[in-house]
Scaffold this motif. Structure first.
Motif, PDB file in Angstrom:
ATOM      1  N   PHE A 175      64.370   7.987  28.180  1.00 14.09           N
ATOM      2  CA  PHE A 175      63.295   6.783  29.002  1.00 14.09           C
ATOM      3  C   PHE A 175      63.195   5.683  27.974  1.00 14.09           C
ATOM      4  N   ARG A 224      61.907  17.537  24.182  1.00 14.33           N
ATOM      5  CA  ARG A 224      61.023  16.131  24.557  1.00 14.33           C
ATOM      6  C   ARG A 224      61.764  14.936  23.675  1.00 14.33           C
ATOM      7  N   THR A 282      50.775  15.120  31.098  1.00 14.53           N
ATOM      8  CA  THR A 282      51.796  14.499  30.727  1.00 14.53           C
ATOM      9  C   THR A 282      52.701  14.003  32.301  1.00 14.53           C
ATOM     10  N   ARG A 315      64.454  13.812  25.822  1.00 12.44           N
ATOM     11  CA  ARG A 315      63.990  13.007  27.130  1.00 12.44           C
ATOM     12  C   ARG A 315      63.266  11.748  26.951  1.00 12.44           C
ATOM     13  N   GLN A 316      62.618  11.585  25.722  1.00 16.58           N
ATOM     14  CA  GLN A 316      62.098  10.333  25.559  1.00 16.58           C
ATOM     15  C   GLN A 316      63.101   9.331  25.106  1.00 16.58           C
ATOM     16  N   LYS A 338      53.192   6.214  26.949  1.00 14.78           N
ATOM     17  CA  LYS A 338      54.066   6.597  25.932  1.00 14.78           C
ATOM     18  C   LYS A 338      55.499   6.777  26.714  1.00 14.78           C
ATOM     19  N   THR A 339      55.566   7.418  27.878  1.00 15.44           N
ATOM     20  CA  THR A 339      56.711   7.503  28.487  1.00 15.44           C
ATOM     21  C   THR A 339      57.470   6.191  28.663  1.00 15.44           C
ATOM     22  N   SER A 360      50.266   9.497  28.506  1.00 22.38           N
ATOM     23  CA  SER A 360      51.408   9.907  28.669  1.00 22.38           C
ATOM     24  C   SER A 360      52.217   8.836  29.430  1.00 22.38           C
ATOM     25  N   TYR A 361      51.959   8.263  30.485  1.00 20.05           N
ATOM     26  CA  TYR A 361      52.442   7.333  30.885  1.00 20.05           C
ATOM     27  C   TYR A 361      52.774   5.958  30.167  1.00 20.05           C
ATOM     28  N   PRO A 403      61.339   9.322  34.664  1.00 19.85           N
ATOM     29  CA  PRO A 403      61.540  10.702  35.368  1.00 19.85           C
ATOM     30  C   PRO A 403      61.494  11.099  36.831  1.00 19.85           C
ATOM     31  N   GLN A 419      55.212  19.779  29.155  1.00 20.32           N
ATOM     32  CA  GLN A 419      56.095  18.773  29.558  1.00 20.32           C
ATOM     33  C   GLN A 419      57.139  19.171  30.672  1.00 20.32           C
ATOM     34  N   PRO A 431      56.067  13.808  32.508  1.00 20.11           N
ATOM     35  CA  PRO A 431      57.021  14.629  32.855  1.00 20.11           C
ATOM     36  C   PRO A 431      56.599  15.763  33.694  1.00 20.11           C
TER      37      PRO A 431
END
Length: 564
Positions: free
Chosen positions: A79, A72, A274, A75-76, A308-309, A305-306, A85, A240, A276
């Motif tokens: 981003f 995670r 989330t 992946r962040q 945060k991503t 989550s949108y 994503p 996720q 992802p």
């Protein structure tokens, strides 16, 4: 954390079904387990064989959980560096192949209205008696995880399963369960993979909170529920990736083996909450195909989550949360893709939460709130959803009347939505709208009031006609951070593209400081507010979280250190 926390290990495949029934005993815990808190009656609720199950689960699952959490973070970071994503190339065959999930149990075929809420005895009785098809007993977003709350919740659910739960209110009113066949079907939501249970340590490490919640509930109730064709059933939150789904498959199969249950006895619904995860819905269903019965549009966490991503993406800023409705194109695409995916695989496509609650003493405001609920539920059933969520018993008749009128069948699996063609860009396109001064100040107020209540042991709080839980509060908190850090020169990601209120006022830390300073006058006498004595502490915590260089992953992580 262990220095090898991020090391990946392989997840063992489920054992053949014939071996599960042969396992009759769970080993007693080794000296590697420690309980760091004590409450009355704890020994009866956590007997030695159950502690042995927890030790076994932790040792089997923890290395891969740490690997998933490390993935995670990686992946962040991708981003944050500008990456987007997308659907996975390495799992295209899963999306393209023709397969179905296992048949859905009779008790879960009609789920047109589900009520959700915390696990205190009064709520459990009212929810099970509410007339909803299902009750999601929530150990996650609507429960503040004090040790006392967690054990009291498990005790209440066990008493509800065996039919002995009762509650007497302070005014003398008594609450009793209706007959078994007249109750909602119980579904338990354990906490997500990101949360630890600090009160239970194995080999010096805290056990995963979700494993604790699942195992304690299954230990006490699996045999009774199995005998009555009622589960155990679980809602799995905040996944996720398919790897995180596979980890739950391993954990549930392990628990079934230790408890002597057939493989697949424990059924699950997965919350797609989330960003992802929306790109891996087929893969998540496939990883759990022997036990999954559906996916749920966890809209509030999904919006969070949108945010945060895309916290570092200046072109993905959303308007104030009241304007981010399911009619926005990126949320409509998410909902419709979920329906198409689920029905293609023989699974339920559950709708999302109506967070409104009845507004006493203001008929006009109450009528507006109920109209919003009705419109939302009509949108869901017309799109092809098989059921929906409400947060208050008074909303059940509203939601049911709409689903009954438009869904005469137990579900809508026949609505295949082959007209839906959703691209990556459809799922990430930001919505249009504005940020008003009232919207900015409301975000500040909601965060402070919710945090104060949570720190005081209350995870579900009515504020301005909405039932706020951790998910809705997270939207407000993440928006504040993103607006300020993309706009103010002192922010983490300021790029010369300031965010403004609709009246032209720049959103900067001076505006945030003004809102915090004005909050005591806005709240008035805090003595009657949930957690009123902790308003100052909550204000300081929000201030620290908002000024932090990085958006803290979940507000409950730093707040958890302050309870018990």
């Amino acid at each position: 954390m262990s220095p090898t926390a991020a090391a990946a290990t392989s997840i063992p495949p489920p054992r053949p079904a014939g071996r599960f029934a042969a396992v009759a005993a769970v080993p007693r815990p080794s000296v590697g387990l420690a309980l760091t808190e004590r409450v009355a009656g704890q020994e009866r609720l956590l007997p030695a064989p159950l502690l042995g199950l927890l030790v076994s689960l932790h040792r089997a699952i923890e290395p891969e959980r740490r690997a998933c959490l490390a993935a995670r973070r990686e992946r962040q970071a991708f981003f944050d560096a500008g990456g987007l994503p997308d659907f996975r190339a390495d799992t295209a065959a899963i999306r393209q192949d023709d397969w179905k999930v296992a048949p859905i149990p009779r008790a879960l075929r009609d789920r047109r209205v589900e009520i959700t809420g915390p696990t205190d005895p009064k709520m459990v009785i009212n929810a099970l008696n509410s007339g909803a098809q299902c009750y999601m007993a929530d150990f996650e977003d609507s429960t503040a995880p004090t040790w006392r709350n967690l054990l009291a919740g498990q005790r209440a659910l066990a008493a509800a399963v065996d039919g002995t739960l009762a509650y007497t209110a302070g005014d003398g009113r008594q609450y009793r369960l209706r007959p078994y066949d007249d109750r909602a079907v119980l579904i338990v939501r354990p906490r997500g993979w990101h949360l630890d249970e600090k009160h239970v340590r194995v080999d010096g490490e805290p056990i995963a909170a979700g494993l604790f919640d699942m195992a304690v509930f299954a230990w006490h109730n699996a045999r009774t529920l199995t005998a009555n064709d009622r589960g155990p059933y679980f809602y799995l939150p905040k996944l996720q990736s398919m790897e995180e789904a596979a980890l739950w498959e391993a954990a549930l199969a392990h628990a079934e083996a230790m408890l002597g249950l057939p493989h697949g006895q424990m059924k699950v619904t997965v919350l797609v909450e989330t960003l992802p995860a929306v790109f891996e819905m087929d893969e998540i269903l496939h990883a759990l195909k022997d036990r999954v019965v559906g996916l749920n549009c966890g809209r509030w966490d999904y919006i969070f989550s949108y945010l945060k991503t895309f916290r570092a993406h200046a072109d993905k800023v959303l308007p104030e949360r009241g304007q981010v409705t399911m009619a926005q194109p990126f949320l409509k695409a998410y909902s419709e893709l979920l329906i198409r995916t689920c029905h293609h695989r023989g699974a339920h496509a559950m709708g999302g939460m109506a967070a409104q609650i009845p507004i006493a003493g203001d008929e006009t405001a109450n009528a507006r709130a109920m109209a919003r609920v009705s419109a939302d539920k009509l949108r869901e059933v017309a799109a092809g959803h098989d059921g929906t969520w409400v947060a208050h018993p008074a909303l059940i008749p509203v939601a049911r009347s709409i689903f009954d009128a438009h869904m005469p069948t137990p579900n809508q699996h026949h609505v295949l939505r082959q007209d839906v063609h959703v691209t990556r860009d459809d799922l990430i396109r930001p919505s249009e709208g504005t940020i008003t001064r009232a919207g900015f100040e409301n975000n500040v107020e909601v965060c402070v009031r919710y945090l104060a209540a949570w720190l005081d042991g209350n995870g579900c709080v009515p504020i301005h006609g909405m039932m706020e839980d951790a998910a809705t509060a997270e939207i407000a908190r993440a928006q504040l951070w993103q607006w300020l850090h993309l706009s103010d020169p002192r922010g983490r990601h300021a790029e010369g593209r300031p965010v403004h209120l609709d009246d032209g006022t720049a959103i900067d830390f001076a505006l945030f400081e003004q809102a915090l300073a004005a909050l005591p006058g806005r709240l008035g006498d805090t003595a009657a507010l949930p957690g009123g004595a902790r308003i100052a502490e909550a204000t300081a915590l929000l201030d620290a979280l908002t000024r932090a260089c990085h958006l803290v992953e979940f507000l409950t992580l730093p707040a958890y250190a302050r309870i018990d």
